[in-house]
Design a protein around this motif. Structure first.
Motif, PDB file in Angstrom:
ATOM      1  N   GLY A   1      50.635  14.404  39.303  1.00  0.00           N
ATOM      2  CA  GLY A   1      50.636  15.537  38.387  1.00  0.00           C
ATOM      3  C   GLY A   1      49.521  15.448  37.367  1.00  0.00           C
ATOM      4  O   GLY A   1      48.353  15.284  37.728  1.00  0.00           O
ATOM      5  N   GLN A   2      49.879  15.522  36.104  1.00  0.00           N
ATOM      6  CA  GLN A   2      48.887  15.610  35.040  1.00  0.00           C
ATOM      7  C   GLN A   2      47.948  14.412  34.993  1.00  0.00           C
ATOM      8  O   GLN A   2      46.735  14.572  34.884  1.00  0.00           O
ATOM      9  CB  GLN A   2      49.574  15.791  33.691  1.00  0.00           C
ATOM     10  CG  GLN A   2      50.285  17.112  33.562  1.00  0.00           C
ATOM     11  CD  GLN A   2      51.067  17.231  32.274  1.00  0.00           C
ATOM     12  OE1 GLN A   2      51.242  16.270  31.538  1.00  0.00           O
ATOM     13  NE2 GLN A   2      51.553  18.431  32.014  1.00  0.00           N
ATOM     14  N   MET A   3      48.496  13.205  35.068  1.00  0.00           N
ATOM     15  CA  MET A   3      47.642  12.014  34.974  1.00  0.00           C
ATOM     16  C   MET A   3      46.632  11.970  36.119  1.00  0.00           C
ATOM     17  O   MET A   3      45.466  11.646  35.916  1.00  0.00           O
ATOM     18  CB  MET A   3      48.467  10.738  34.948  1.00  0.00           C
ATOM     19  CG  MET A   3      47.605   9.496  34.762  1.00  0.00           C
ATOM     20  SD  MET A   3      48.534   7.976  34.766  1.00  0.00           S
ATOM     21  CE  MET A   3      49.035   7.941  33.059  1.00  0.00           C
ATOM     22  N   GLU A   4      47.070  12.319  37.292  1.00  0.00           N
ATOM     23  CA  GLU A   4      46.161  12.335  38.443  1.00  0.00           C
ATOM     24  C   GLU A   4      45.073  13.397  38.261  1.00  0.00           C
ATOM     25  O   GLU A   4      43.909  13.160  38.576  1.00  0.00           O
ATOM     26  CB  GLU A   4      46.946  12.595  39.727  1.00  0.00           C
ATOM     27  CG  GLU A   4      46.089  12.496  40.966  1.00  0.00           C
ATOM     28  CD  GLU A   4      46.890  12.660  42.243  1.00  0.00           C
ATOM     29  OE1 GLU A   4      46.250  12.730  43.295  1.00  0.00           O
ATOM     30  OE2 GLU A   4      48.129  12.730  42.196  1.00  0.00           O
ATOM     31  N   ILE A   5      45.433  14.553  37.728  1.00  0.00           N
ATOM     32  CA  ILE A   5      44.446  15.610  37.484  1.00  0.00           C
ATOM     33  C   ILE A   5      43.405  15.142  36.478  1.00  0.00           C
ATOM     34  O   ILE A   5      42.201  15.328  36.678  1.00  0.00           O
ATOM     35  CB  ILE A   5      45.133  16.913  37.012  1.00  0.00           C
ATOM     36  CG1 ILE A   5      45.958  17.527  38.148  1.00  0.00           C
ATOM     37  CG2 ILE A   5      44.100  17.918  36.500  1.00  0.00           C
ATOM     38  CD1 ILE A   5      46.858  18.683  37.722  1.00  0.00           C
ATOM     39  N   VAL A   6      43.845  14.490  35.404  1.00  0.00           N
ATOM     40  CA  VAL A   6      42.902  13.985  34.397  1.00  0.00           C
ATOM     41  C   VAL A   6      41.979  12.941  35.020  1.00  0.00           C
ATOM     42  O   VAL A   6      40.760  12.986  34.832  1.00  0.00           O
ATOM     43  CB  VAL A   6      43.650  13.408  33.171  1.00  0.00           C
ATOM     44  CG1 VAL A   6      42.692  12.698  32.226  1.00  0.00           C
ATOM     45  CG2 VAL A   6      44.398  14.514  32.436  1.00  0.00           C
ATOM     46  N   PHE A   7      42.537  12.013  35.795  1.00  0.00           N
ATOM     47  CA  PHE A   7      41.721  10.973  36.415  1.00  0.00           C
ATOM     48  C   PHE A   7      40.687  11.573  37.365  1.00  0.00           C
ATOM     49  O   PHE A   7      39.512  11.213  37.326  1.00  0.00           O
ATOM     50  CB  PHE A   7      42.601   9.965  37.166  1.00  0.00           C
ATOM     51  CG  PHE A   7      41.841   8.787  37.680  1.00  0.00           C
ATOM     52  CD1 PHE A   7      41.532   7.729  36.842  1.00  0.00           C
ATOM     53  CD2 PHE A   7      41.416   8.734  38.994  1.00  0.00           C
ATOM     54  CE1 PHE A   7      40.820   6.635  37.306  1.00  0.00           C
ATOM     55  CE2 PHE A   7      40.701   7.645  39.472  1.00  0.00           C
ATOM     56  CZ  PHE A   7      40.412   6.592  38.623  1.00  0.00           C
ATOM     57  N   ARG A   8      41.106  12.504  38.192  1.00  0.00           N
ATOM     58  CA  ARG A   8      40.172  13.149  39.125  1.00  0.00           C
ATOM     59  C   ARG A   8      39.072  13.912  38.378  1.00  0.00           C
ATOM     60  O   ARG A   8      37.932  13.988  38.833  1.00  0.00           O
ATOM     61  CB  ARG A   8      40.905  14.093  40.068  1.00  0.00           C
ATOM     62  CG  ARG A   8      41.718  13.392  41.119  1.00  0.00           C
ATOM     63  CD  ARG A   8      42.390  14.396  42.049  1.00  0.00           C
ATOM     64  NE  ARG A   8      43.234  13.748  43.021  1.00  0.00           N
ATOM     65  CZ  ARG A   8      42.808  13.215  44.158  1.00  0.00           C
ATOM     66  NH1 ARG A   8      41.540  13.246  44.474  1.00  0.00           N
ATOM     67  NH2 ARG A   8      43.662  12.647  44.989  1.00  0.00           N
ATOM     68  N   SER A   9      39.413  14.472  37.228  1.00  0.00           N
ATOM     69  CA  SER A   9      38.446  15.227  36.431  1.00  0.00           C
ATOM     70  C   SER A   9      37.382  14.326  35.819  1.00  0.00           C
ATOM     71  O   SER A   9      36.329  14.809  35.413  1.00  0.00           O
ATOM     72  CB  SER A   9      39.162  16.008  35.336  1.00  0.00           C
ATOM     73  OG  SER A   9      40.017  16.964  35.913  1.00  0.00           O
ATOM     74  N   LEU A  10      37.648  13.039  35.743  1.00  0.00           N
ATOM     75  CA  LEU A  10      36.680  12.087  35.190  1.00  0.00           C
ATOM     76  C   LEU A  10      35.684  11.584  36.241  1.00  0.00           C
ATOM     77  O   LEU A  10      34.740  10.884  35.901  1.00  0.00           O
ATOM     78  CB  LEU A  10      37.409  10.892  34.579  1.00  0.00           C
ATOM     79  CG  LEU A  10      38.089  11.174  33.248  1.00  0.00           C
ATOM     80  CD1 LEU A  10      39.145  10.115  32.965  1.00  0.00           C
ATOM     81  CD2 LEU A  10      37.066  11.235  32.140  1.00  0.00           C
TER      82      LEU A  10
END
Length: 91
Positions: free
Chosen positions: A29-38
């Motif tokens: 969810g959110q944590m994975e989206i943030v990590f991928r965005s980096l």
């Protein structure tokens, strides 16, 4: 030390980058989206860049409360990723 969530800090538009090419154990969810965005490794991203990137990946649709401040939510996950040693704030 936790990342601040003050208005002044948010307005300073801090920058972040991955510290490793490896994938940490992530919450879906959110944590994975943030990590991928980096990604990709070696690039740096301002908080505003991350907001735009996360929004394009459906981040807001994961909120239970539509009034949640997206910047503070992203900072929460960046803080967790910093604690894991996967992300650093650039100064």
């Amino acid at each position: 030390m936790p990342l601040p969530k003050s208005k002044a800090y948010l307005e300073s538009n801090p920058r972040f980058a991955l510290t490793t090419t490896g994938w940490p154990k992530l919450q879906e969810g959110q944590m994975e989206i943030v990590f991928r965005s980096l990604q990709p490794f070696g690039s740096d991203h301002s908080l505003e860049d991350l907001v735009r990137e996360c929004m394009s990946r459906g981040y807001r649709s994961t909120f239970k409360d539509p009034n949640t401040d997206i910047r503070k939510s992203i900072l929460y996950h960046l803080n967790l990723l910093c604690e894991l040693g996967s992300v650093k704030e650039l100064v």
